[in-house]
Design an enzyme around this catalytic site. Structure first.
Site, PDB file in Angstrom:
ATOM      1  N   TYR A   1       0.846  -1.187   0.000  1.00  0.00           N
ATOM      2  CA  TYR A   1       0.000   0.000   0.000  1.00  0.00           C
ATOM      3  C   TYR A   1       0.885   1.241   0.000  1.00  0.00           C
ATOM      4  O   TYR A   1       1.385   1.646   1.046  1.00  0.00           O
ATOM      5  CB  TYR A   1      -0.893  -0.044   1.234  1.00  0.00           C
ATOM      6  CG  TYR A   1      -1.867   1.096   1.377  1.00  0.00           C
ATOM      7  CD1 TYR A   1      -2.591   1.565   0.285  1.00  0.00           C
ATOM      8  CD2 TYR A   1      -2.086   1.685   2.616  1.00  0.00           C
ATOM      9  CE1 TYR A   1      -3.498   2.605   0.434  1.00  0.00           C
ATOM     10  CE2 TYR A   1      -2.995   2.717   2.773  1.00  0.00           C
ATOM     11  CZ  TYR A   1      -3.692   3.177   1.677  1.00  0.00           C
ATOM     12  OH  TYR A   1      -4.583   4.204   1.823  1.00  0.00           O
TER      13      TYR A   1
ATOM     14  N   ASP B   1      -1.641  -0.922  -4.429  1.00  0.00           N
ATOM     15  CA  ASP B   1      -2.290   0.372  -4.626  1.00  0.00           C
ATOM     16  C   ASP B   1      -1.191   1.420  -4.611  1.00  0.00           C
ATOM     17  O   ASP B   1      -0.703   1.791  -3.551  1.00  0.00           O
ATOM     18  CB  ASP B   1      -3.311   0.617  -3.523  1.00  0.00           C
ATOM     19  CG  ASP B   1      -3.910   2.019  -3.590  1.00  0.00           C
ATOM     20  OD1 ASP B   1      -3.556   2.791  -4.508  1.00  0.00           O
ATOM     21  OD2 ASP B   1      -4.723   2.349  -2.702  1.00  0.00           O
TER      22      ASP B   1
END
Lengths: 258, 258
Positions: free
Chosen positions: A112, A152
């Site tokens: 992330y 992400d």
DNA sequence: CGTGATAAG
DNA sequence: CTTAACACG
């Protein structure tokens, strides 16, 4: 080998929305999850047992703030991946950002990436993260490893990667600085697989704001990506965006390797 | 004249659960609401217009903390009540605790009495509130007014007023101190109307904890009450608990006066 | 256990 | 708009 990445925006939330059904249908060999937003022990026990029966689970929640960020990587037990939490840099590791999973000469680096946040208050943090991660990838290459970098990334690389590029040049995820820093990964020898195979296809998005029916109208961003070492590209069989899979404001993405 | 009191535990919440249907069916002449937990302007505009077409609305939210406590009194326009926010004591008025509504020689004093809170940390505050309110009622009596005192008093006066008295002698709402202070209202010349008319009836409760099906099993407390000046008792036609009305962890109570 | 504020995305 | 922590009850 089917590799997946999905920002689930709360693992406990996505569990209520059919995550296990999706997992059984998709049958990923390796799966990176982002924004798990809980400890492993806080998830349903039956779910944990079921997952642990098939997967090696590397759960890496943030320690800096409860319910914030965090990532996980699951790999099919028979594959024998080795999982390592973090890149060895406390500022990122305290937020459970990246997991490094290795098997032979393959390094699966997933997690992330920081959000630049409202007012771009975290842009400096995100820029340093990009520099450190690019250096980390470079070191892996010099050590003779092939790298898959996924997750992400919180940046849309090019105008084609979001529905409203003009409106977002000053917004988190599409500033010139973030786009410039994204190129550090490419300069480290990685290729944006989906874009490489679909150079001119617009409308390929992986995230849609929850506000005002953006997903129904496909007003989205492609910020979840698979990057792969150039030397891996001849093994790529498929790279996909699974926009039909609901449960989060992001959808899963996948990369199939021979 | 039908007087009602209801701790709605969030006016916006109870609006979603049929409050307006209840209001039209119950047709209160005067209605005290407690724990409104919002500004009047934050409630649905259609609802506000509908209520304002029939009632004089005195909305008295807390100014000390957003979304906390607060009370309101509604009276049918044709009755011509005069509403005054607060008892003139800043510590209580900042939390939107009491509204004083008058018509002729009748004072309708209604609101949200303090909760002693976990660890009884607010017991001193609550005790002072009781002293100040009892003095306020006494002054009204000496001025020749008749008083209705109502609302969520956050105290069960006697053992008969809660399902588990033995378990709760050290808990907020049933400490000896709070029960002792409740008697100040009686000493000021008020009568607990429902208990006066039903001296030995157990199981009459107005609040049930949300935890573990307490309401279904009627494991509750009678902490919402109508107290009335002795001189008003011959006008009392009915005093009721409307335990069938859902939408809050409290139910409405009513007093009908001739 | 539920309402609402808040931080974060 | 949504998730999750938190305060308060």
């Amino acid at each position: 080998m089917k590799l997946y990445s999905w920002n689930v925006n709360g693992f406990r939330s996505v569990l209520k929305k059919g995550f296990m059904d999706w997992l059984e249908a998709a049958e990923p060999d390796v799966l990176s999850l982002q924004e798990i937003r809980c400890e492993w022990e806080e998830a349903d026990l039956g779910v944990r047992r079921q997952i642990e029966s098939a997967y090696d689970v590397c759960w890496f929640p943030a320690t800096s703030k409860k319910g914030y960020a965090g990532s996980a990587t699951l790999s099919r037990k028979e594959l024998g991946f080795t999982h390592a939490k973090g890149m060895g840099i406390e500022a990122y590791d305290a937020e459970g950002r990246m997991i490094v999973s290795t098997k032979g000469d393959l390094a699966f680096i997933a997690g992330y990436f920081p959000n630049a946040s409202q007012g771009l208050v975290r842009l400096p943090f995100k820029r340093q993260f990009a520099r450190d991660l690019a250096a980390f990838v470079g070191a892996r290459h010099r050590a003779g490893q092939k790298v898959i970098l996924t997750g992400d990334m919180n940046v849309a690389p090019e105008e084609i990667d979001l529905a409203r590029p003009k409106d977002n040049v000053k917004n988190p995820g599409f500033t010139p600085e973030e786009r410039e820093d994204f190129k550090l990964y490419l300069e480290a020898g990685l290729v944006d697989v989906l874009r490489d195979r679909n150079p001119d296809v617009a409308g390929l998005y992986t995230w849609w704001t929850a506000r005002g029916g953006a997903r129904e109208r496909n007003v989205g961003w492609r910020i979840d990506l698979f990057l792969a070492s150039r030397s891996l590209m001849d093994r790529v069989k498929d790279a996909r965006i699974h926009a039909d899979v609901l449960g989060s404001d992001h959808c899963p993405i996948s990369l199939e390797l021979a």
